[in-house]
Design an enzyme around this catalytic site. Structure first.
Site: not given
Ligand code: SF4
Length: 267
Positions: A152, A171
């Site tokens: 991420k 996320d």
């Protein structure tokens, strides 16, 4: 070559590291057969109605009233705790490497896991000095080798720090919402993806590349305001008739939502 880490890139990295209605009972739920085109789809093909859903979410997000709209990592160094690092001349790899860890900890408080993040910042600053002339790594592979940096953050840094889009930054909000919408499934199955990384891979198979960057702030804000982790506000959601999960999670246990999230201040 200067040993100073370009503020924009370090701010991005620091920001990335430290950051991050009533339901009408009369409303008609969509029947299972209504979503057969979604559940039976080839995972490499775009899901039915995805463009309509995306447009609907864009409209719901047009007021830009979500926390991500003022606290996204792009704002790091201006509005976020890195501002305090900037004010203390701590936005270079050299300065962070020399700084006391307790000082960094107190400056980035109250972000989550601030103790571990302060420790990782020190380690990363040292690695950047030793291996990258004080800059941040230029590739996804090298970013992923840094302590505390997962896919991420690596994709976020590549997007924001280097303007080099190599993947979608997924996320917990993007992961959850894509599964609720029936947009992703595990390879070779119709089951939901179980990790953000699986979601990223599934999403990248069909989502046009021009959507790879905007999809993150769009869905993060949507997840903060409407499609929340607990008790999503399906009654206020204008795409509920196209969502296979509409009104299925409205009776979440209240005990979880009341848990305290307070953090002890650094000593
Ligand atoms: S209908 Fe509910 S679950 Fe589906 S996207 Fe909207 S808020 Fe989320």
């Amino acid at each position: 070559m200067s040993l100073a880490l370009p503020p924009r890139n370090l701010a991005t990295q620091v920001g990335s590291i430290i950051t991050r209605t009533t339901t009408s009972t009369t409303r008609r739920r969509m029947s299972k057969t209504s979503f057969s085109s979604i559940t039976d789809q080839n995972p490499d093909e775009p899901p039915a109605n995805w463009e309509k859903v995306l447009e609907g979410i864009r409209k719901m997000r047009s007021s830009e009233d979500a926390p991500v709209d003022t606290m996204g990592c792009e704002k790091a160094g201006i509005l976020l705790p890195p501002k305090r690092l900037l004010q203390n001349d701590l936005l270079t790899a050299d300065a962070i490497d020399k700084a006391d860890e307790a000082t960094i900890k107190s400056l980035i408080y109250p972000v989550g896991f601030y103790t571990r993040k302060a420790n990782n910042l020190k380690k990363i600053a040292n690695i950047c000095l030793m291996n990258y002339n004080g800059d941040i790594p230029r590739s996804l592979k090298e970013l992923l080798l840094l302590p505390g940096i997962g896919p991420k953050m690596a994709h976020l840094v590549m997007n924001v720090g280097w303007n080099d889009v190599q993947g979608i930054c997924v996320d917990t909000h993007v992961h959850r919402i894509c599964n609720r919408l029936g947009w992703v499934s595990r390879p070779g199955t119709k089951q939901k993806t179980s990790t953000p990384e699986e979601t990223r891979e599934a999403l990248q198979k069909w989502l046009p590349k021009e959507e790879w960057v905007p999809i993150n702030p769009l869905l993060v804000g949507f997840g903060q305001t409407v499609c929340t982790p607990l008790r999503p506000r399906c009654g206020a959601c204008t795409v509920s008739e196209l969502c296979p999960s509409a009104f299925k999670e409205t009776a979440s246990p209240s005990s979880k939502s009341n848990k305290s999230t307070s953090r002890k201040k650094p000593s």
